[in-house]
Each structure stands twice: as structure tokens, then as C-alpha cells.
Design an enzyme around this catalytic site. Structure first.
Site, PDB file in Angstrom:
ATOM      1  N   GLU A  65       0.824  -1.198   0.000  1.00  0.00           N
ATOM      2  CA  GLU A  65       0.000   0.000   0.000  1.00  0.00           C
ATOM      3  C   GLU A  65       0.866   1.258   0.000  1.00  0.00           C
ATOM      4  OE1 GLU A  65      -2.702  -0.254   3.277  1.00  0.00           O
ATOM      5  OE2 GLU A  65      -3.223  -2.320   2.827  1.00  0.00           O
ATOM      6  N   GLY A 314      13.580  -4.388  -0.410  1.00  0.00           N
ATOM      7  CA  GLY A 314      13.693  -3.355  -1.437  1.00  0.00           C
ATOM      8  C   GLY A 314      14.335  -3.791  -2.730  1.00  0.00           C
ATOM      9  N   ASN A 339       0.208  -8.854  -5.089  1.00  0.00           N
ATOM     10  CA  ASN A 339       0.125  -7.909  -6.202  1.00  0.00           C
ATOM     11  C   ASN A 339       0.765  -8.453  -7.496  1.00  0.00           C
ATOM     12  OD1 ASN A 339       0.327  -5.684  -7.872  1.00  0.00           O
ATOM     13  ND2 ASN A 339       1.812  -4.627  -6.603  1.00  0.00           N
ATOM     14  N   GLU A 342       3.366  -5.776 -10.182  1.00  0.00           N
ATOM     15  CA  GLU A 342       4.816  -5.551 -10.161  1.00  0.00           C
ATOM     16  C   GLU A 342       5.562  -6.444 -11.148  1.00  0.00           C
ATOM     17  OE1 GLU A 342       5.638  -5.990  -6.040  1.00  0.00           O
ATOM     18  OE2 GLU A 342       4.916  -3.983  -5.522  1.00  0.00           O
TER      19      GLU A 342
END
Length: 430
Positions: A65, A314, A339, A342
Site C-alpha cells: 500500500e 527493497g 500484487n 509488479e
């Protein structure tokens, strides 16, 4: 805010929750779930001063989010250079990940627990002019107290599963009061719109705008590191298991056992959803006879490495660029999936299991367009990987996924327009 006996009772209880909340925080701290130097923020005690002028507050529950908001925040700051932004999240992982990626004039704080003493401390200090919640984390005291202060409020990128809807149905008065606190609610899909209206949201305040993640752009990466690792991989075929959860690594290893028979030099990268599980996963796989390298220990995959554990934060943009096919975790165990935008944005073909309720609509669109492969267990996952070993096949699947997932970029534009109007109203009233 609509009157609710249930919400009034909850708020009355919230007045007495600070003792319980402190004990909860101490327990979470002992478990490593709270940042030891910033735990006061969870009690509503700010660690930074409030900047002058109009303050726009975004609350994002978790990593996905918060990342989906960064491009939107950058667009807003381009148009409103004197604006300041506060972003709150609830997890250490999200804080660590966005720490180096926050746009200028943006401050991060941990959201306070939903005890009234903590919430009022937080709001007294920050005094946001506009409050924007994202997706599905709705804390009654925080929302009620924000609304009571006359703050403009927007629920953005809202998503609700049937399971959450069924749970909220036991609290109809509370859900109605909470949802009617928002000036508008932008939702990701029609199912969420139906659920929120059933729970009491005003029909005219709910709009289906799609997912912000569809317009959030490609994840960043270190190009020098990509080139260096690509040299390590050389001509080895590679596949990725991303955002895996307990129980899935064993199924992924089962799939790799099958797939490696068809391509004996095949390398599997596992990027667990919670990177701190990396050493445990590596040990389990080594005990099962695999040759494993662990990124958090500085290992590089050599020609004998069969499985590479990418247990760092990351770097998902790096792994999606290196792997032409990706199994998205949280879908072979009943987590709800993760998700798909990506990997689609970075040209990695998508494979997923049956448990994708968290993003059911986009996965349905992907499968309808033959833009993803659905599997049911370790064996079928291995067969899917084998089927994508020919270079043109994952490329074709990935292109179809990109076309599906890039079609909803209007969600960001719609959000930008709404928030811009809210900022104009706040500045006109100041």
C-alpha cells in the site's frame, strides 16, 4: 458521522485501552515487531515536528500500500510545492522499505494504536488538513476522532474481501458510521463497492476507479547489481518464487525438483514475503539436500547453486528483471495472493495458485486474457515452469499481462484530481 450505539460503546472502551495497548506494544517489541527507537510513535508521541502550512496525511497499512502511494505523492508535490505530507504505516518492514524512497517534504511516522489517548496525542500534534486511508485498514477510534475535528477524509484504493465483509456484518452500526465518515470512497473493483454499500456506505459516495498499483510504475533497481548478477547467472535459466509464505517453500522446492530434470542448470530464486525467514528457509532446504546460497550473508550464486534465497528488502525490482517467470506466493496457501502488477510491469510471466481472494478481479482478468498460469500444487507448478522454459513463451505471457495490468492507470489520475480539489479547499479555508 452517523450515530451508532456500537461505535459509541467502542469509543468509550477506547478511553480505557491505553494500559492494554501499552502491554500489547511491549509484547510486540519483545517479538521484534516494533522498532525499539520509535515505539513512542505507536503511543501517538511524534518524533518529528509538524511542518507549517497545509498537511496531507496518508495512512497505508503495509508495504504494498505504501509503495503504491509514492508516485501519487510525487505528482501532488509537483503541483503543490508548498505542501507537506505525512505518511503513516503500521509495520517495521514498510518503514524500512520506504525510508530511502520518501519524496521530499514527506515525513514517515508509525500509526498509533487505536486507544483514544494515543489517537488524540497523534492528532493534536499533527493536525492534518486532509486524511487519506488506503485499502482496508479501518481503525474506528482514529477515524472517528479525525472526523470529529472536521478533517476532509478520503478512503482511497479500497479493497475488501468477502471474509472481511462477513466479519464487519456483525458490527453494522460501527461499519455504517465509519464508512459515512469519508467524503468519498474510491474502490478497486465492483465486489468491494457492493460490500461497502451493504455495510452502510452511501451509494453516491462510492466510485469504482481501479487499483493505484496499476499506475504505480515499475519497481526500482540497481542496474549495476542487475548486470553483476546476470553475469553470475550467465546462460542459466532462472525462475522466481516471490512473496512466499510458510508451507510454500516446500511446494516450490517440489516444483524445482521436477523442473530441474528438464533443465539441469535451472536456478530458483526464492524471495520470501518476510525476509527474516531467509536463514530458516535456507537451513530447511539444505537439510533436504539442496545447494543453497543466502543473499543476506553476502553469498552469490555460483554454478553449483540450485536455490538462491533473496532475503533482503527493497530488491524485488531486481528479481523481477532477472527472472523471466515468477510464481507469486500467498496463493498456494490460504493467504489471498499478492500484487501481480509488479512482475507484469517488468516483463516476468506470472504463475499463481488458487488462493487469490485479495486481488480476485485482476487475477480473473489475467486468466481470462491467458495472461497468467494458475496452478494447484507443487507438481503443477513444476509443470508450469517446464512449459515456460522456451524463451518465447514467458515473453508472450508477460506481454499479455502487461496489457491487462496497464489498462487501469486512470485510478491514479482520478485520485490526483480528487486530492487536488481537497487541497484547494483546505488552502482556501485556511
Amino acid at each position: 458521522m452517523a450515530f451508532s450505539v456500537g461505535l459509541s460503546a467502542y469509543l468509550l472502551l477506547s478511553n480505557q485501552l491505553d494500559g492494554w495497548a501499552n502491554r500489547k506494544l511491549e509484547a510486540r517489541l519483545a517479538e521484534g515487531k516494533e522498532h525499539p527507537d520509535r515505539i513512542a510513535e505507536r503511543r501517538g508521541e511524534a518524533s518529528q515536528p509538524r511542518p507549517p502550512g497545509t498537511l496531507l496525511w496518508f495512512h497505508a497499512a503495509s508495504v504494498g500500500e505504501s509503495l503504491s502511494l509514492l508516485n501519487l505523492i510525487e505528482q501532488i508535490l509537483d503541483d503543490f510545492p508548498d505542501l507537506n505530507v505525512l505518511m503513516t504505516t503500521g509495520t517495521r518492514t514498510s518503514a524500512d522499505l520506504i525510508a530511502t524512497r520518501l519524496p521530499p517534504q514527506t515525513v514517515h511516522q508509525f500509526v498509533p494504536l487505536d486507544a483514544r489517548l494515543f489517537v488524540t496525542k497523534f492528532l493534536d500534534h499533527w493536525q492534518p488538513d486532509i486524511a487519506i486511508w488506503t485499502e482496508s485498514e479501518l481503525w474506528p477510534t482514529l477515524i472517528a476522532e479525525t472526523h470529529k475535528r472536521g478533517t476532509q477524509m478520503l478512503l482511497l484504493n479500497a479493497r475488501m474481501s468477502k471474509k472481511s465483509h462477513d466479519a464487519w456484518r456483525w458490527l453494522p452500526g460501527i461499519s455504517r458510521a465509519i464508512l459515512r465518515s469519508f467524503d468519498e470512497i474510491f474502490v478497486q473493483d465492483q465486489a468491494t463497492a457492493r460490500y461497502l454499500r451493504r455495510l452502510g456506505a452511501l451509494r453516491e459516495n462510492v466510485a469504482v476507479t481501479g487499483s493505484l498499483k496499476e499506475g504505480s510504475g515499475a519497481l526500482p533497481h540497481d542496474e549495476a547489481e542487475r548486470a553483476r548478477l546476470a553475469e553470475h547467472f550467465k546462460t542459466r535459466p532462472v525462475w522466481l518464487a516471490a512473496s512466499t509464505h510458510p508451507g510454500e517453500e516446500a511446494l516450490v522446492a517440489e516444483a524445482h525438483t521436477l523442473a530441474i530434470r528438464a533443465a539441469h542448470r535451472l536456478l530458483l530464486i526464492i524471495a520470501p514475503r518476510h525476509p527474516e525467514r531467509g536463514p530458516e528457509i535456507a537451513q530447511d532446504l539444505k537439510s533436504a539436500g539442496w545447494n543453497v546460497a543466502l543473499r543476506s550473508e553476502g553469498d552469490d550464486p555460483d554454478p553449483s547453486t540450485q536455490i538462491y534465497i533473496a532475503d533482503t528488502l527493497g530488491e524485488m525490482g531486481l528479481w523481477y528483471r532477472l527472472a523471466p517467470m515468477t510464481f507469486l506466493g500467498g496463493s498456494l496457501v490460504d493467504i489471498g495472493g499478492h500484487n501481480p502488477f509488479e512482475p507484469a510491469a517488468l516483463g516476468s510471466a506470472i504463475i499463481h495458485g488458487p488462493h487469490v481472494t485479495s486481488a480476485a478481479e485482476i487475477y480473473a482478468r489475467l486468466n481470462e486474457a491467458d495472461a497468467a498460469l494458475q496452478i494447484s500444487d507443487g507438481k503443477s507448478l513444476g509443470q508450469a515452469v517446464i512449459s515456460l522454459l522456451e524463451p518465447h513463451k514467458p515473453a508472450s505471457l508477460a506481454h499479455a499481462a502487461w496489457e491487462v495490468t496497464s489498462s487501469g492507470a486512470g485510478a491514479t489520475e482520478r485520485a490526483f484530481e480528487k486530492i487536488s480539489a481537497m487541497i484547494d479547499a483546505a488552502e482556501a479555508g485556511s
